[in-house]
Design a protein around this motif. Sequence first.
Motif, PDB file in Angstrom:
ATOM      1  N   VAL A 188      82.599  53.385  29.410  1.00 31.89           N
ATOM      2  CA  VAL A 188      83.142  53.490  28.062  1.00 31.89           C
ATOM      3  C   VAL A 188      84.431  52.689  27.919  1.00 31.89           C
ATOM      4  CG1 VAL A 188      82.122  55.759  27.686  1.00 31.89           C
ATOM      5  CG2 VAL A 188      84.452  55.595  28.581  1.00 31.89           C
ATOM      6  N   ALA A 189      85.079  52.353  29.047  1.00 25.61           N
ATOM      7  CA  ALA A 189      86.357  51.638  28.996  1.00 25.61           C
ATOM      8  C   ALA A 189      86.345  50.359  29.822  1.00 25.61           C
ATOM      9  CB  ALA A 189      87.489  52.548  29.489  1.00 25.61           C
ATOM     10  N   ALA A 190      85.219  50.063  30.474  1.00 28.26           N
ATOM     11  CA  ALA A 190      85.151  48.896  31.363  1.00 28.26           C
ATOM     12  C   ALA A 190      83.763  48.282  31.277  1.00 28.26           C
ATOM     13  CB  ALA A 190      85.441  49.313  32.811  1.00 28.26           C
ATOM     14  N   ASP A 191      83.680  46.988  31.612  1.00 27.26           N
ATOM     15  CA  ASP A 191      82.371  46.376  31.803  1.00 27.26           C
ATOM     16  C   ASP A 191      81.784  46.892  33.112  1.00 27.26           C
ATOM     17  OD1 ASP A 191      82.583  44.897  29.481  1.00 27.26           O
ATOM     18  OD2 ASP A 191      83.396  43.119  30.490  1.00 27.26           O
ATOM     19  N   GLN A 192      80.449  46.880  33.211  1.00 33.06           N
ATOM     20  CA  GLN A 192      79.806  47.419  34.398  1.00 33.06           C
ATOM     21  C   GLN A 192      78.824  46.445  35.006  1.00 33.06           C
ATOM     22  OE1 GLN A 192      77.547  51.057  33.864  1.00 33.06           O
ATOM     23  NE2 GLN A 192      77.002  51.205  36.033  1.00 33.06           N
ATOM     24  N   VAL A 193      78.889  46.332  36.327  1.00 27.79           N
ATOM     25  CA  VAL A 193      77.845  45.700  37.123  1.00 27.79           C
ATOM     26  C   VAL A 193      77.041  46.840  37.732  1.00 27.79           C
ATOM     27  CG1 VAL A 193      77.324  44.269  39.133  1.00 27.79           C
ATOM     28  CG2 VAL A 193      79.256  43.685  37.650  1.00 27.79           C
ATOM     29  N   VAL A 194      75.754  46.886  37.452  1.00 27.19           N
ATOM     30  CA  VAL A 194      74.918  47.962  37.982  1.00 27.19           C
ATOM     31  C   VAL A 194      74.445  47.570  39.377  1.00 27.19           C
ATOM     32  CG1 VAL A 194      72.836  49.342  37.665  1.00 27.19           C
ATOM     33  CG2 VAL A 194      74.180  48.649  35.671  1.00 27.19           C
ATOM     34  N   GLY A 195      74.801  48.387  40.348  1.00 32.15           N
ATOM     35  CA  GLY A 195      74.416  48.133  41.730  1.00 32.15           C
ATOM     36  C   GLY A 195      75.069  49.142  42.644  1.00 32.15           C
ATOM     37  N   SER A 196      74.535  49.290  43.842  1.00 37.41           N
ATOM     38  CA  SER A 196      75.091  50.246  44.797  1.00 37.41           C
ATOM     39  C   SER A 196      76.436  49.748  45.315  1.00 37.41           C
ATOM     40  CB  SER A 196      74.120  50.459  45.965  1.00 37.41           C
ATOM     41  OG  SER A 196      73.933  49.258  46.684  1.00 37.41           O
ATOM     42  N   GLY A 223      82.442  53.554  39.607  1.00 38.22           N
ATOM     43  CA  GLY A 223      82.655  53.713  38.178  1.00 38.22           C
ATOM     44  C   GLY A 223      82.545  55.146  37.717  1.00 38.22           C
ATOM     45  N   GLY A 224      82.967  56.067  38.591  1.00 34.65           N
ATOM     46  CA  GLY A 224      82.973  57.474  38.222  1.00 34.65           C
ATOM     47  C   GLY A 224      84.200  57.819  37.410  1.00 34.65           C
ATOM     48  N   GLN A 225      84.622  59.094  37.488  1.00 34.07           N
ATOM     49  CA  GLN A 225      85.758  59.500  36.667  1.00 34.07           C
ATOM     50  C   GLN A 225      87.038  58.782  37.049  1.00 34.07           C
ATOM     51  OE1 GLN A 225      84.009  61.752  38.596  1.00 34.07           O
ATOM     52  NE2 GLN A 225      85.400  63.219  39.565  1.00 34.07           N
ATOM     53  N   LEU A 226      87.213  58.451  38.326  1.00 37.65           N
ATOM     54  CA  LEU A 226      88.422  57.734  38.729  1.00 37.65           C
ATOM     55  C   LEU A 226      88.419  56.323  38.151  1.00 37.65           C
ATOM     56  CD1 LEU A 226      88.763  58.857  42.470  1.00 37.65           C
ATOM     57  CD2 LEU A 226      89.854  59.832  40.439  1.00 37.65           C
ATOM     58  N   GLY A 227      87.268  55.674  38.180  1.00 40.81           N
ATOM     59  CA  GLY A 227      87.165  54.345  37.579  1.00 40.81           C
ATOM     60  C   GLY A 227      87.398  54.394  36.089  1.00 40.81           C
ATOM     61  N   ARG A 228      86.911  55.449  35.449  1.00 39.18           N
ATOM     62  CA  ARG A 228      87.117  55.614  34.006  1.00 39.18           C
ATOM     63  C   ARG A 228      88.601  55.730  33.687  1.00 39.18           C
ATOM     64  NH1 ARG A 228      83.593  58.826  30.098  1.00 39.18           N
ATOM     65  NH2 ARG A 228      84.904  59.507  28.367  1.00 39.18           N
ATOM     66  N   GLY A 252      97.084  45.441  29.119  1.00 40.37           N
ATOM     67  CA  GLY A 252      96.413  44.166  28.894  1.00 40.37           C
ATOM     68  C   GLY A 252      95.527  43.742  30.041  1.00 40.37           C
ATOM     69  N   VAL A 253      95.183  44.682  30.911  1.00 35.95           N
ATOM     70  CA  VAL A 253      94.352  44.401  32.085  1.00 35.95           C
ATOM     71  C   VAL A 253      92.919  44.815  31.793  1.00 35.95           C
ATOM     72  CG1 VAL A 253      93.956  44.947  34.519  1.00 35.95           C
ATOM     73  CG2 VAL A 253      96.297  44.690  33.659  1.00 35.95           C
ATOM     74  N   SER A 254      91.983  43.895  31.967  1.00 39.85           N
ATOM     75  CA  SER A 254      90.562  44.200  31.807  1.00 39.85           C
ATOM     76  C   SER A 254      90.007  44.732  33.125  1.00 39.85           C
ATOM     77  CB  SER A 254      89.787  42.953  31.393  1.00 39.85           C
ATOM     78  OG  SER A 254      90.271  42.445  30.161  1.00 39.85           O
ATOM     79  N   VAL A 255      88.978  45.565  33.032  1.00 41.55           N
ATOM     80  CA  VAL A 255      88.399  46.184  34.219  1.00 41.55           C
ATOM     81  C   VAL A 255      86.886  45.995  34.212  1.00 41.55           C
ATOM     82  CG1 VAL A 255      87.995  48.372  35.439  1.00 41.55           C
ATOM     83  CG2 VAL A 255      90.251  47.884  34.444  1.00 41.55           C
ATOM     84  N   VAL A 256      86.354  45.645  35.375  1.00 46.55           N
ATOM     85  CA  VAL A 256      84.912  45.591  35.610  1.00 46.55           C
ATOM     86  C   VAL A 256      84.617  46.506  36.787  1.00 46.55           C
ATOM     87  CG1 VAL A 256      82.904  44.156  36.106  1.00 46.55           C
ATOM     88  CG2 VAL A 256      84.839  43.193  34.844  1.00 46.55           C
ATOM     89  N   VAL A 257      83.625  47.376  36.666  1.00 47.35           N
ATOM     90  CA  VAL A 257      83.294  48.304  37.740  1.00 47.35           C
ATOM     91  C   VAL A 257      81.894  48.015  38.276  1.00 47.35           C
ATOM     92  CG1 VAL A 257      84.774  50.107  36.773  1.00 47.35           C
ATOM     93  CG2 VAL A 257      82.332  50.076  36.191  1.00 47.35           C
ATOM     94  N   LEU A 258      81.690  48.377  39.532  1.00 44.82           N
ATOM     95  CA  LEU A 258      80.372  48.326  40.158  1.00 44.82           C
ATOM     96  C   LEU A 258      79.940  49.757  40.424  1.00 44.82           C
ATOM     97  CD1 LEU A 258      78.012  46.869  41.716  1.00 44.82           C
ATOM     98  CD2 LEU A 258      79.460  47.061  43.754  1.00 44.82           C
ATOM     99  N   ALA A 278      90.460  52.473  34.177  1.00 46.09           N
ATOM    100  CA  ALA A 278      90.248  51.536  33.073  1.00 46.09           C
ATOM    101  C   ALA A 278      91.044  51.950  31.840  1.00 46.09           C
ATOM    102  CB  ALA A 278      88.758  51.447  32.743  1.00 46.09           C
ATOM    103  N   GLU A 279      91.118  53.258  31.581  1.00 45.32           N
ATOM    104  CA  GLU A 279      91.898  53.740  30.442  1.00 45.32           C
ATOM    105  C   GLU A 279      93.381  53.427  30.622  1.00 45.32           C
ATOM    106  OE1 GLU A 279      88.994  57.544  29.306  1.00 45.32           O
ATOM    107  OE2 GLU A 279      90.758  57.819  30.587  1.00 45.32           O
ATOM    108  N   ALA A 280      93.871  53.510  31.859  1.00 42.99           N
ATOM    109  CA  ALA A 280      95.281  53.210  32.125  1.00 42.99           C
ATOM    110  C   ALA A 280      95.562  51.718  32.101  1.00 42.99           C
ATOM    111  CB  ALA A 280      95.689  53.796  33.477  1.00 42.99           C
TER     112      ALA A 280
END
Length: 390
Positions: free
Chosen positions: A50-58, A19-24, A34-40, A27-29
């Motif tokens: 800021v643009a995706a839901d997050q799962v906190v974990g390694s 969920g770093g800058q590439l994930g950000r 109409g695609v939702s994004v969840v990041v780990l 998600a913005e793209a």
Amino acid sequence: MTLDSAPTLPGPTLGVVGGGQLGRMLAEAAAPLGVSVVVLDPTPECPASVAADQVVGSFDDPEGVADLAARCDVLTYEIELADPDLLDEVSRAHDVPVHPSPDTLRVIEDKFHQNRMLSDANVPVAPFRRVESVADLESAVDEFDGVMLKARRGGYDGRGNVPVPTPADAADALDQLEGMVMAEAFVDFDRELSVIGCVGDDEIRTFPVGENVHEEEILRETVVPARTTDAVADRAQRVARDVLAELAGRGVYGIELFEVDGNILVNEIAPRPHNSGHWSIEGAVTSQFEQHVRAVLGWPLGSTRLRAPTVSANVLGTVDAPRPARLGNVDAVLAAPGAALHWYGKHEVRPLRKMGHVTLVGDAGEGDGVDDTETLLSRARETRDSLTFH
């Protein structure tokens, strides 16, 4: 599940390991499609949050990856620290496809296996050797008249690379790197190029060839089109397509290349959007991030056409020690014709850490008429360097 029907909106949910800058930017793209994004990601309130839901974990946390898989329709990753075995496991358990394939990640995450795959496929790479002892390294230095010792896993922005000019330097070089290593002959290249390749559902597209400008082994600017000949650019495109033919799974791949006396050598491959493709957000009809979303979902790819000559310049941490990130003089960038500022949302600035980038697109339509890359590069540097960290 499999996405075997035509796209409809609202679209599916894309799960991203990282969920770093590439994930950000992924998600913005994805949002306009109409695609939702969840990041780990292990960092709470990571840049992508800021643009995706997050799962906190390694990135290799079994529970976190399983939670991610349970919430999405397709899995992808924006960092090579993802665990291919774990991705395979959750893919089967949750019936969720993973793109690019974990098999591709297994090869690419190890630079020695990556080079061996390319060499076996007659894709040009620099001479290389496995290194398991000081004697192995000394032999390689003798054979190649000096080598770059590389960590086979990890390593970026100059980390994990140690030059070894003579056999007498071998023992000290090995002490500087942990884990498995390889030796690669020094390449006296004319310039570094890159091609962002896109593998979709029965279609392949590539972006125009970019030229990457490094300092201290850290990417500073990318210039598109590259300042090389048409013949070299065509050769780079052909080599990039040969690389894509050897990789399994849909998605965007960053392919770094060396131009050497008019020939092309592959340096490294990234199975994800790449820093050298950030210019495409403003400079291409379809950005590399939108292409990745389209590709992994099996949707039609967009045009990779260059809108106008474009330069992207990385904003690096110009500090002596880590501290809270606060960027100043932003108004100067916002006022620059044809300029776009991208802030990655990292909470802490560190020396030479990538904190954002500035893009300048030629012929901004405001009367400046700039369409040559030399002028754009100069303006991009001047605009980027006006930014300061408080």
